[in-house]
Design a protein around this motif. Structure first.
Motif, PDB file in Angstrom:
ATOM      1  N   GLU A 171       0.842  -1.211   0.000  1.00  0.00           N
ATOM      2  CA  GLU A 171       0.000   0.000   0.000  1.00  0.00           C
ATOM      3  C   GLU A 171       0.870   1.251   0.000  1.00  0.00           C
ATOM      4  O   GLU A 171       0.592   2.223  -0.707  1.00  0.00           O
ATOM      5  CB  GLU A 171      -0.916  -0.027   1.217  1.00  0.00           C
ATOM      6  N   ARG A 172       1.937   1.237   0.785  1.00  0.00           N
ATOM      7  CA  ARG A 172       2.844   2.384   0.850  1.00  0.00           C
ATOM      8  C   ARG A 172       3.510   2.639  -0.497  1.00  0.00           C
ATOM      9  O   ARG A 172       3.632   3.793  -0.946  1.00  0.00           O
ATOM     10  CB  ARG A 172       3.909   2.143   1.938  1.00  0.00           C
ATOM     11  N   LYS A 228       2.281   7.229  -6.696  1.00  0.00           N
ATOM     12  CA  LYS A 228       1.278   8.156  -7.225  1.00  0.00           C
ATOM     13  C   LYS A 228       1.781   9.586  -7.236  1.00  0.00           C
ATOM     14  O   LYS A 228       1.320  10.407  -8.010  1.00  0.00           O
ATOM     15  CB  LYS A 228       0.001   8.086  -6.371  1.00  0.00           C
ATOM     16  N   ASP A 235       1.044   4.134  -2.954  1.00  0.00           N
ATOM     17  CA  ASP A 235       0.807   5.541  -2.629  1.00  0.00           C
ATOM     18  C   ASP A 235       2.003   6.398  -3.037  1.00  0.00           C
ATOM     19  O   ASP A 235       1.834   7.480  -3.607  1.00  0.00           O
ATOM     20  CB  ASP A 235       0.536   5.712  -1.133  1.00  0.00           C
TER      21      ASP A 235
END
Length: 237
Positions: free
Chosen positions: A229-230, A236, A233
């Protein structure tokens, strides 16, 4: 110098997490495979000899193409049959391609590292373990004093430092000798031939093993949900 990339594991954790039957190194995050991320992590060593250990002849063309796309020109591929007892055993197969006095690095296929810096004084040490701050108990944990390894153990938090999966041995001959002598003990203690436990026997023999630490923000364990998830993110932005 030779860098061994072990690619013969089953990758159960990653395949389950991504709900796929693909080999682990082909799994993609943001359209970039585990394998491409590994090669990107080690670009500082790109001019050295890389040896990729695979367990299926069909993977050879995938490895060749990725190396060409990432600017890796000096590489060899070795195919082994079946499942090994662990990463150390997989790496052991590559030793036949490496002169016994050559430095050896071993890296996995499921960690991405940014801003990797190889210490310029490795000649002064028998081994090197790169660590980072971790939580949980799935890691190879280390203790150090004045940057020298004092203790290393699997899956039992003796500190908040865990190895990232990049390991160095001063020579291929040294790694072979340590493996031949202690592999049965490592298997008995851990049920698998991990790399990290071999350093325990090295420091028992008064070998000097350097420990350095990299900031956690530069390390992504690709088969860890929180890191996944990190990473998504961070990419992005």
């Amino acid at each position: 110098m030779a860098i061994i990339i072990t690619m013969a594991g089953e990758g159960k954790r990653a395949r389950k997490m991504f709900n796929t039957n693909l080999p682990k190194f082909e799994i993609k995050i943001n359209n970039k495979s585990f394998f491409d991320r590994t090669l990107s992590s080690l670009k500082a060593l790109r001019s050295e000899l890389f040896i990729f250990v695979i367990n299926n002849d069909e993977y050879e063309k995938i490895v060749q193409k990725a190396c060409q796309q990432n600017g890796y020109k000096n590489f060899k591929i070795i195919t082994i049959l079946g499942k090994t007892s662990g990463q150390a055993t997989t790496a052991y197969y590559a030793l036949e391609m490496i002169p016994k006095n050559e430095h050896v690095f071993i890296f996995n296929i499921d960690t991405q590292v940014e801003n990797l810096i190889i210490p310029n004084n490795l000649e002064n040490f028998d081994g090197w373990v790169l660590s980072t701050k971790v939580s949980g108990n799935r890691w190879s944990f280390v203790k150090e004093q004045n940057h020298l390894l004092t203790e290393i153990i699997e899956k039992r938090p003796i500190s908040d430092l865990g190895t990232i999966g990049l390991y160095y041995f001063k020579t291929a001959g040294q790694f072979k000798e340590i493996y031949d002598k202690y592999n049965s003990l490592v298997l008995n203690e851990n049920g698998e031939a991990y790399i990290a436990p071999f350093y325990k026997f090295m420091i028992q023999r008064n070998y000097k093993v350097l420990v350095t630490t990299i900031d956690r923000k530069y390390v992504y364990f690709l088969d860890d949900p929180i890191d996944l998830e990190r990473l998504r993110d961070d990419e992005k932005t």
